[in-house]
Design an enzyme around this catalytic site. Structure first.
Site, PDB file in Angstrom:
ATOM      1  N   ASP A 555       9.185 -24.568   2.888  1.00  0.00           N
ATOM      2  CA  ASP A 555       9.737 -23.881   4.085  1.00  0.00           C
ATOM      3  C   ASP A 555       7.955 -22.909   3.685  1.00  0.00           C
ATOM      4  O   ASP A 555       8.538 -22.234   3.673  1.00  0.00           O
ATOM      5  CB  ASP A 555      10.256 -23.774   4.423  1.00  0.00           C
ATOM      6  CG  ASP A 555      11.485 -23.549   5.585  1.00  0.00           C
ATOM      7  OD1 ASP A 555       9.135 -23.263   6.536  1.00  0.00           O
ATOM      8  OD2 ASP A 555      11.991 -23.400   5.728  1.00  0.00           O
ATOM      9  N   HIS A 556       7.551 -23.974   5.051  1.00  0.00           N
ATOM     10  CA  HIS A 556       5.680 -23.074   4.866  1.00  0.00           C
ATOM     11  C   HIS A 556       6.649 -21.921   6.071  1.00  0.00           C
ATOM     12  O   HIS A 556       5.531 -20.818   5.896  1.00  0.00           O
ATOM     13  CB  HIS A 556       4.811 -23.566   4.754  1.00  0.00           C
ATOM     14  CG  HIS A 556       3.011 -23.569   4.642  1.00  0.00           C
ATOM     15  ND1 HIS A 556       3.422 -22.451   4.071  1.00  0.00           N
ATOM     16  CD2 HIS A 556       2.474 -23.648   4.938  1.00  0.00           C
ATOM     17  CE1 HIS A 556       2.270 -22.023   4.091  1.00  0.00           C
ATOM     18  NE2 HIS A 556       1.181 -22.948   4.340  1.00  0.00           N
TER      19      HIS A 556
END
Ligand code: CAO
Length: 583
Positions: A555-556
């Site tokens: 999850d950036h």
């Protein structure tokens, strides 16, 4: 115990109205004023309140029936006849000698906005005129609650546009703009009580306007109180029609249309345009009775999102309940309305050839939901690498006799579990979750890792707890047991909860790489592909090495590319030399 007939009360001149909803069932316990059924004339819909308290013993009407004043609609068994008000036993549709209209007319005459100021200022040079917005005759109700404010200061409204929704004990009504213009100020808020004659704001009416006399308001507004004695309203003769700026919406129910004991809740056949500003009126065309509106408010549901299934699109109780159920189950693959994601169009595939339709089972439907949710909420990045597991594989082979002795098979998976646990310890952001509001993350001090298991019924993800504290033998045994339980559909909900990270291994199936979807609210997942011998450059020549393709999706929002690079490098290092697990 007394059995009382509850009849349709005075319809105030309307010959027949249609039963469009029945709100009670035989056996229901009801209190006085509970809505028994919804009735609709060609101009209005309304709830018929109970005139007796007790238990419903019989219902003599059905949805679609046309009923008139005095029709015997319900039998209610009351516990104490003496305690009931005179109107409870509605043997006669007219509970008193005096016709309700007369009675209400008399009452209203004493308390109508004919005496209520509708202040208008002189016209300015441009012909504009300030006008106070006044709560009209409430037909005897002391005060009513503002349940919705539909416009704001600065909005342009057309005559008849809804300004606010007011609600008494039994009915809700729109308060419409009495003229076209711009709202200067509104001094009401949701939850506030207002009464007849209250000034709730002002507006500037464009162009030369005729005076908007109080009588115009009075005449056109429906009563909001439900008691027969407080039915609407001023007799028509009290108005001066010649002077009036005719109010559009309210005229659909004139005093002569007054329905004793019942009040109008919504105009029919008049599409209410929203204010002419950019804002849209979310309530335009909402068609529901007070009981349904109350239910929707209790659930916190916006009625404009609900498709009515009743006659002419009326929203009935079941529509609200079904809407809430659907939201709770949240089984729809489609994103919520308003999320901005255009839906994939539905296609009739049979036009192209033969098609078999197969319903998804519960696990598959849950996957639809969770994958859509993750995909839509998590900005994914996937990082790829190969771990050189030549030494690990050599070591694993040496353990074969011990595996047989222990009756416990070691695949690469338990080694991966332990290596990932160590990588999580070294890179704590990978063992976190982000709050939905995006303001903080939760760093977990425990290490539970899910393993994706392919089962005949669909994908399941059992969770191994405290991976960091277990041996490779324990992890091998536990993953095998959990995978077997998943395939036999014997996993308990608790065994699928509390994961921090997931490993999805397709190594036994094949492929050289894939991009797994993060199992939100986790923030990362490791995809494992098929181990194979590949040429690896050792600085002077290519060597045949056993390499394991890994793909790390993250999850950036929470993890940066550099974090992922460090995680992957560390993981590959541990897998290349498992002595590092001791460090
Ligand atoms: N490369 C090559 N071979 C591998 C391997 C890899 N990465 N991983 C496992 N293998 C081998 C094992 O060593 C074993 O070989 P032997 O039978 O010769 O000993 C064989 O493949 C079968 O292993 P397994 O599947 O029984 O055990 P596992 O521990 O590797 O995996 C489990 C367990 C539950 C993860 C696996 O059975 C499974 O269900 N995988 C599918 C997961 C999945 O569907 N992921 C996708 C999710 S997103 O759509």
């Amino acid at each position: 115990m007394t059995l009382k007939a509850v009849n349709v009360p005075d319809l105030g001149g309307a010959d027949e109205v249609e039963v469009i909803e029945i709100n009670v069932a035989v056996g229901d316990r009801i209190a006085i004023d509970d809505p028994l059924m919804a009735l609709e004339s060609d101009k209005a819909s309304m709830d018929m309140p109970a005139s007796a308290a007790g238990v419903v013993k019989a219902i003599h009407v059905r949805v679609g029936d046309k009923v008139s004043t005095g029709v015997h609609a319900f039998d209610v068994e009351t516990e104490d006849a003496a305690a009931e008000p005179a109107s409870a036993t509605t043997e006669s549709p007219q509970p008193s000698n005096q016709a309700p209209n007369e009675s209400s007319a008399n009452q209203s005459a004493a308390a109508t906005p004919a005496e209520t100021p509708v202040e208008t200022a002189p016209q300015d040079a441009a012909g504009s005129q300030r006008m106070d917005i006044i709560v009209p005759d409430l037909g005897g109700a002391d005060s009513v609650e503002v349940v919705e404010v539909l416009i704001a200061s600065g909005d342009t409204v057309a005559e008849g546009d809804g300004i606010a929704v007011l609600e008494g004990d039994k009915a809700s009504m729109d308060l419409p703009a009495m003229a076209s213009g711009v709202i200067d100020e509104l001094t009401i808020a949701v939850g506030q009580q207002v009464k007849t004659g209250d000034r709730i704001g002002s507006m500037t009416v464009a162009g030369a306007v005729k005076a908007v006399p109080a009588a115009a308001v009075t005449k056109s507004e429906p009563a909001i109180s439900g008691a027969p004695s407080s039915a609407p309203a001023a007799p028509e003769s009290s108005a001066s029609p010649a002077e009036m700026t005719p109010p559009t919406a309210p005229q659909s129910l004139r005093p002569d249309d007054g329905i004793a004991g019942i009040t109008r809740v919504h105009e029919q056949g008049q599409k209410r345009a929203g204010p002419q500003s950019q804002k849209t009126n979310p309530r335009a065309d909402i068609y529901a009775g007070p009981a349904v509106r109350g239910l929707a408010r209790d659930f916190g549901v916006e009625l404009s999102l609900i498709q009515g299934s009743g006659p002419r699109g009326r929203i009935v109780k079941e529509d609200v309940q079904n809407f809430v159920k659907a939201r709770l189950n949240n089984t729809s693959a489609a994103p919520a309305a308003g999320s901005g994601v255009p839906p994939v169009p539905e296609v009739d595939f049979s036009q192209f050839g033969e098609v078999e339709e197969v319903a998804l089972n519960g696990i598959q439907k849950a996957t639809v939901t969770s994958m859509s949710r993750s995909w839509l909420n998590v900005p994914h990045v996937t990082q790829f690498d190969y771990a050189d597991v030549t030494e690990l594989e050599a070591f694993r082979k040496t353990l074969k006799p011990e595996m047989d002795a222990r009756k416990n098979k070691l695949t690469p998976l338990p080694f991966l579990l332990l290596a990932v646990a160590r990588a999580l310890r070294e890179n704590p952001r990978f063992n976190s979750s982000i709050h939905p509001d995006g303001t903080r993350i939760f760093l977990k001090k425990y290490c539970n890792i899910g393993i994706a298991v392919d089962t005949p019924n669909g994908l399941m993800v059992p969770v191994i707890r405290d991976v960091d504290q277990k041996s490779v033998w324990d992890l091998a045994e536990e993953s095998r047991e959990l995978a077997a339980k998943a395939r036999d559909r014997k996993l308990k909900p608790a065994e699928m909860q509390g994961g921090c990270f997931t490993i999805s291994s397709l190594g036994n199936i094949g492929g050289e790489g894939f991009t797994p979807i993060v199992n939100a609210p986790e923030v990362a997942i490791l995809g494992v592909s098929k181990l194979d011998v590949r040429p690896v450059w050792d600085g002077s020549s290519f060597q045949p090495r056993q390499t394991l393709p890994l793909s790390l999706s993250y999850d950036h929002k929470v993890i940066n590319g550099a974090d992922a690079g460090r995680f992957m490098t560390y993981l590959c290092g541990v897998l290349a030399d498992i002595r590092r697990l001791l460090l």
